[in-house]
Every structure is written in C-alpha cells, then in structure tokens.
Design a protein around this motif. Structure first.
Motif, short mmCIF file in Angstrom:
data_model
loop_
_atom_site.label_atom_id
_atom_site.label_comp_id
_atom_site.label_asym_id
_atom_site.label_seq_id
_atom_site.Cartn_x
_atom_site.Cartn_y
_atom_site.Cartn_z
N SER A 12 33.86 36.73 32.08
CA SER A 12 35.09 36.44 32.81
C SER A 12 36.24 37.22 32.19
CB SER A 12 35.40 34.94 32.74
OG SER A 12 35.76 34.57 31.42
N ALA A 13 37.31 37.38 32.97
CA ALA A 13 38.48 38.08 32.45
C ALA A 13 39.07 37.34 31.25
CB ALA A 13 39.53 38.22 33.56
N GLN A 71 36.78 45.18 37.06
CA GLN A 71 35.94 44.12 37.61
C GLN A 71 34.48 44.52 37.58
OE1 GLN A 71 37.07 40.91 38.67
NE2 GLN A 71 34.86 40.66 38.35
N ASP A 94 31.51 42.40 35.75
CA ASP A 94 30.29 41.98 36.45
C ASP A 94 29.04 42.42 35.70
OD1 ASP A 94 31.92 40.89 38.39
OD2 ASP A 94 31.67 42.55 39.81
N ALA A 126 42.09 47.66 39.81
CA ALA A 126 41.34 46.50 39.30
C ALA A 126 39.84 46.69 39.43
CB ALA A 126 41.78 45.24 40.05
N LEU A 177 44.17 41.55 35.84
CA LEU A 177 43.05 40.63 36.08
C LEU A 177 43.04 39.47 35.09
CD1 LEU A 177 40.07 43.09 36.76
CD2 LEU A 177 41.28 41.68 38.41
#
Length: 234
Positions: A188-189, A179, A183, A175, A208
C-alpha cells in the motif's frame, strides 16, 4: 477530563516497501571528462578531446555532458524521451549537438557508451542487502527509454521489481508508474517509501500518499542512502 484516547498520537504505518529511482539515486553517471574521452575514442577520433577541440572547448563539452539531462529538459519539458527507446535517443542527440564541439557522429558515440559510465554508489548494494534482510520489498522506478537490467545486473543490484517508464507507458510524476510498482510489490502507499533525487519527478509519489525522501544529486561515490535504513527502522 478529556478522553486520553482523543489526544493519542497516531503513528504512521511501518515502512515495508521502498521504491528507488535509478540514475543519481542508486547509480551515478561517472566522470563526464572520461565519458567524453570514451565517446571520442568510440567515434574513431585520434588523440584526445583537448587535442581535437582545444582545452577550454573540451572542458566546456564535458561540463555540458555532466548536466545533459537538465539541458534535455529545455527541449523536452514533458520527458517524452522516457516513453520509448527511439524518443530517448532522439532527444539525447538533439540535446548534445547544441554543445559546440559535439557533432552528430560524436553524439552517437556518446549515447552508445553512456550506460557504460554508470556506477553504483558505495552504499547502494549494502543498503539494498540490509533492506532485503529485514524483509522490506524493493523496486526500481525509473523514467528511462531503454532497458536498465544489464546495468542493474552488472552493478550487483538486487530488487524485487523493476518498473521502467517506457515499458509501463507512464512517466513520473504521473501516478500510474508509482501505482504499477505498488501493485508489483503488493504494497500500500501508506507502508511505502519513495527515494529519488528529482523534486519534479519523484515527488509525484506523494500524491498517492507515499512518503518521499529526496536526496539531491551528489558527485562522488557516496549519496547518503544509509538514511533510508534509519527511516525504515524508525
């Protein structure tokens, strides 16, 4: 009478960010026979691979190279090659010398010329340009043990972020690498789409909550990336 709101269909968030795998997603590896011939010349060998190896062994070597990373998985199932430049080179060399006709010197030459063979799919730049014009943020998320930026620049590929496994110390399907890309994009996922070719690696994004589109490897200049635009506008 049932509450109308309770039966309403909840639509997913619009896609405002797209993560792309690199090899076999935005670029293809080129013709393996040409790769073998280029490496053969770079190794200082006279004539051609069919002259030096014989027609059938040369064809077999090219076929092996065409699927080299699938062969690499047999000796490196955890993708340790994507953790550092040294590991990437070591696993490649250890893999290709298992093919009859490819010795250590030829293997070194093949590794050196390999990135020169990678070319963008015909849809890559148009699709990325269309996404940028729509205000969609994009990132490359690649399992790789060397810097892709020279290839990205040469291919006229423009994205908002480049995330390479050996730089962020996280290898797909973990993950962490996804991620990190989220960032960097400030996304957002739930508003992001992941596009790749590997069920084993790229589907890790789904853990995620990232919607994931898998386009299995295709041979030739086209890969079906226009489908991304339909998903983004849907």
């Amino acid at each position: 009478m049932a509450d109308q709101d309770s039966s309403a269909v909840l639509e997913p968030e619009p896609i405002s960010a797209v993560l792309f795998d690199f090899h076999n997603t935005l670029v293809h590896g080129g013709d393996a026979t040409t790769w073998l011939a280029t490496g053969w010349t770079a190794a200082g060998r006279p004539d051609t691979p069919p002259d030096g190896l014989g027609a059938e062994p040369a064809a077999a070597a090219a076929a092996f190279l065409d699927r080299v990373w699938e062969h690499a998985h047999e000796i490196d199932p955890d993708s340790s090659r994507d953790e550092s430049p040294q590991q990437h080179r070591r696993v490649f060399l250890a893999t290709v010398v298992r093919c009859p006709g490819i010795d250590a010197d030829l293997a070194e030459a093949l590794y050196t010329v390999m990135p020169m063979r990678w070319e963008a799919y015909a849809e890559t730049v148009p699709v990325l340009t269309a996404l940028r014009e729509r205000g969609v943020r994009t990132a490359i998320v690649s399992n790789i043990g060397f810097d892709l930026r020279p290839i990205i620049e040469r291919s006229n590929i423009v994205v908002d972020a480049v995330v390479l496994s050996y730089e962020v110390h996280s290898v797909k399907p973990a993950a962490g690498i996804f991620q990190h890309a989220l960032d960097l994009l400030g996304a957002s996922a739930q508003e992001t789409l992941m596009v790749g070719d590997s069920w084993r690696d790229d589907s890790g994004a789904a853990a995620l909550g990232i919607r994931t589109l898998l386009l299995p490897r295709t041979d030739g200049p086209h890969h079906g990336l226009a489908g991304v635009l339909r998903l983004v506008s849907g």
